[in-house]
Design a protein around this motif. Structure first.
Motif, PDB file in Angstrom:
ATOM      1  N   VAL A 239       0.871  -1.175   0.000  1.00 30.30           N
ATOM      2  CA  VAL A 239       0.000   0.000   0.000  1.00 30.30           C
ATOM      3  C   VAL A 239       0.911   1.230   0.000  1.00 30.30           C
ATOM      4  N   HIS A 240       0.643   2.150  -0.908  1.00 29.70           N
ATOM      5  CA  HIS A 240       1.431   3.378  -0.988  1.00 29.70           C
ATOM      6  C   HIS A 240       0.494   4.587  -0.981  1.00 29.70           C
ATOM      7  N   GLY A 241       1.058   5.767  -0.990  1.00 30.65           N
ATOM      8  CA  GLY A 241       0.293   6.995  -0.813  1.00 30.65           C
ATOM      9  C   GLY A 241      -0.686   7.344  -1.909  1.00 30.65           C
ATOM     10  N   ASP A 242      -0.597   6.719  -3.070  1.00 30.35           N
ATOM     11  CA  ASP A 242      -1.531   7.028  -4.141  1.00 30.35           C
ATOM     12  C   ASP A 242      -2.760   6.138  -4.128  1.00 30.35           C
TER      13      ASP A 242
ATOM     14  N   VAL B 134      12.231   2.384   0.972  1.00 30.12           N
ATOM     15  CA  VAL B 134      11.069   1.608   0.530  1.00 30.12           C
ATOM     16  C   VAL B 134      11.498   0.293  -0.111  1.00 30.12           C
ATOM     17  N   LEU B 135      12.439   0.334  -1.023  1.00 30.02           N
ATOM     18  CA  LEU B 135      12.879  -0.881  -1.702  1.00 30.02           C
ATOM     19  C   LEU B 135      13.408  -1.909  -0.701  1.00 30.02           C
ATOM     20  N   GLN B 136      14.241  -1.476   0.208  1.00 32.56           N
ATOM     21  CA  GLN B 136      14.813  -2.398   1.200  1.00 32.56           C
ATOM     22  C   GLN B 136      13.738  -2.965   2.120  1.00 32.56           C
ATOM     23  N   GLU B 137      12.836  -2.104   2.591  1.00 34.73           N
ATOM     24  CA  GLU B 137      11.786  -2.569   3.506  1.00 34.73           C
ATOM     25  C   GLU B 137      10.817  -3.530   2.825  1.00 34.73           C
TER      26      GLU B 137
ATOM     27  N   PRO C 141      -0.855 -10.668   3.469  1.00 33.30           N
ATOM     28  CA  PRO C 141      -0.179  -9.692   4.328  1.00 33.30           C
ATOM     29  C   PRO C 141       0.041  -8.404   3.537  1.00 33.30           C
ATOM     30  N   ALA C 142      -0.122  -7.271   4.210  1.00 27.51           N
ATOM     31  CA  ALA C 142       0.036  -5.982   3.536  1.00 27.51           C
ATOM     32  C   ALA C 142       1.012  -5.110   4.313  1.00 27.51           C
ATOM     33  N   VAL C 143       1.674  -4.222   3.587  1.00 24.71           N
ATOM     34  CA  VAL C 143       2.690  -3.371   4.201  1.00 24.71           C
ATOM     35  C   VAL C 143       2.621  -1.965   3.629  1.00 24.71           C
ATOM     36  N   TRP C 144       2.923  -1.000   4.486  1.00 22.76           N
ATOM     37  CA  TRP C 144       3.095   0.415   4.129  1.00 22.76           C
ATOM     38  C   TRP C 144       4.479   0.797   4.604  1.00 22.76           C
ATOM     39  N   VAL C 145       5.207   1.550   3.798  1.00 25.66           N
ATOM     40  CA  VAL C 145       6.536   2.019   4.209  1.00 25.66           C
ATOM     41  C   VAL C 145       6.565   3.542   4.142  1.00 25.66           C
ATOM     42  N   TRP C 146       6.814   4.151   5.318  1.00 33.32           N
ATOM     43  CA  TRP C 146       7.076   5.588   5.324  1.00 33.32           C
ATOM     44  C   TRP C 146       8.404   5.770   4.612  1.00 33.32           C
TER      45      TRP C 146
ATOM     46  N   PHE D  37      -2.601  12.740   9.330  1.00 34.16           N
ATOM     47  CA  PHE D  37      -3.707  12.316   8.468  1.00 34.16           C
ATOM     48  C   PHE D  37      -3.405  10.960   7.822  1.00 34.16           C
ATOM     49  N   ILE D  38      -2.219  10.817   7.267  1.00 31.43           N
ATOM     50  CA  ILE D  38      -1.834   9.541   6.637  1.00 31.43           C
ATOM     51  C   ILE D  38      -1.844   8.425   7.670  1.00 31.43           C
ATOM     52  N   TYR D  39      -1.283   8.699   8.836  1.00 32.98           N
ATOM     53  CA  TYR D  39      -1.235   7.679   9.887  1.00 32.98           C
ATOM     54  C   TYR D  39      -2.649   7.247  10.296  1.00 32.98           C
ATOM     55  N   GLU D  40      -3.556   8.198  10.427  1.00 35.33           N
ATOM     56  CA  GLU D  40      -4.938   7.855  10.779  1.00 35.33           C
ATOM     57  C   GLU D  40      -5.589   7.006   9.688  1.00 35.33           C
ATOM     58  N   CYS D  41      -5.280   7.297   8.436  1.00 37.22           N
ATOM     59  CA  CYS D  41      -5.774   6.454   7.339  1.00 37.22           C
ATOM     60  C   CYS D  41      -5.199   5.046   7.454  1.00 37.22           C
ATOM     61  N   LEU D  42      -3.920   4.951   7.767  1.00 39.43           N
ATOM     62  CA  LEU D  42      -3.264   3.642   7.888  1.00 39.43           C
ATOM     63  C   LEU D  42      -3.883   2.796   8.999  1.00 39.43           C
ATOM     64  N   LEU D  43      -4.339   3.450  10.056  1.00 47.29           N
ATOM     65  CA  LEU D  43      -4.938   2.710  11.169  1.00 47.29           C
ATOM     66  C   LEU D  43      -6.227   2.003  10.761  1.00 47.29           C
ATOM     67  N   GLU D  44      -6.816   2.432   9.655  1.00 44.20           N
ATOM     68  CA  GLU D  44      -8.033   1.795   9.149  1.00 44.20           C
ATOM     69  C   GLU D  44      -7.734   0.646   8.188  1.00 44.20           C
ATOM     70  N   LEU D  45      -6.469   0.423   7.905  1.00 49.02           N
ATOM     71  CA  LEU D  45      -6.081  -0.599   6.933  1.00 49.02           C
ATOM     72  C   LEU D  45      -5.356  -1.751   7.603  1.00 49.02           C
ATOM     73  N   PRO D  46      -5.469  -2.943   7.026  1.00 51.12           N
ATOM     74  CA  PRO D  46      -4.778  -4.108   7.591  1.00 51.12           C
ATOM     75  C   PRO D  46      -3.329  -4.179   7.106  1.00 51.12           C
ATOM     76  N   VAL D  47      -2.525  -3.210   7.525  1.00 53.29           N
ATOM     77  CA  VAL D  47      -1.139  -3.144   7.049  1.00 53.29           C
ATOM     78  C   VAL D  47      -0.152  -3.135   8.201  1.00 53.29           C
ATOM     79  N   GLU D  48       1.024  -3.675   7.918  1.00 56.95           N
ATOM     80  CA  GLU D  48       2.153  -3.485   8.823  1.00 56.95           C
ATOM     81  C   GLU D  48       2.814  -2.184   8.395  1.00 56.95           C
ATOM     82  N   ILE D  49       3.103  -1.322   9.355  1.00 55.26           N
ATOM     83  CA  ILE D  49       3.690  -0.018   9.055  1.00 55.26           C
ATOM     84  C   ILE D  49       5.183  -0.072   9.338  1.00 55.26           C
TER      85      ILE D  49
END
Length: 143
Positions: free
Chosen positions: A12-15, A70-73, A31-36, A53-65
């Motif tokens: 999951v990314h910002g777009d 980004v590439l390495q993570e 499994p899903a992931v978001w990388v700051w 705002f982004i963090y609050e959106c992420l809390l609604e998603l089933p992602v590991e933060i």
């Protein structure tokens, strides 16, 4: 040798930061992931308000933060999950395209389209979100 039947990983990314993200909908058990993106956080000097705002959106998603490169993570997360496939949604970002090019050298990469919020327009002023929203709002809420 990897098990080819392993579930994909959703990136999951910002777009496409939404519960309606096509990758999350297509693979709800994956499994899903978001990388700051540490580099972009520094370069773009994103405000704390936007980060919250982004963090609050992420809390609604089933992602590991995660946070970092980004590439390495993403590589590390896919390997930790024992997968060989990464699924995400399209983005116009050149940075995204560069990351995808590198990821596709290591993993099977599936990039899903994002349905448009409104039908394509002959001309749409995208210099400011409010201009876009004025057109979109009339089509989404016609009354």
């Amino acid at each position: 040798m990897r098990n080819l039947a392993t579930p994909p990983i959703v990136w999951v990314h910002g777009d496409s930061l939404s519960p309606m993200n096509p990758a999350l909908l297509a693979y709800p058990q994956a499994p899903a992931v978001w990388v700051w993106d540490e580099e972009l956080l520094t370069q773009w000097q994103i405000s704390r308000k936007r980060i919250v705002f982004i963090y609050e959106c992420l809390l609604e998603l089933p992602v590991e933060i995660r946070r970092g490169n980004v590439l390495q993570e993403l590589t590390q997360f896919v390997q930790e999950q024992g997968s060989n496939k990464l699924v995400t949604t399209q983005s116009p970002s050149p940075h995204f395209k560069q990351i995808c090019q590198e990821l596709s050298q290591q993993f099977t990469l599936e990039i899903l389209p994002i349905p448009p919020l409104i039908p394509p327009q002959k001309y749409l002023d995208l210099k400011r979100f409010s201009r876009y929203w004025q057109v979109a709002e009339r089509q989404i809420y016609p009354h």
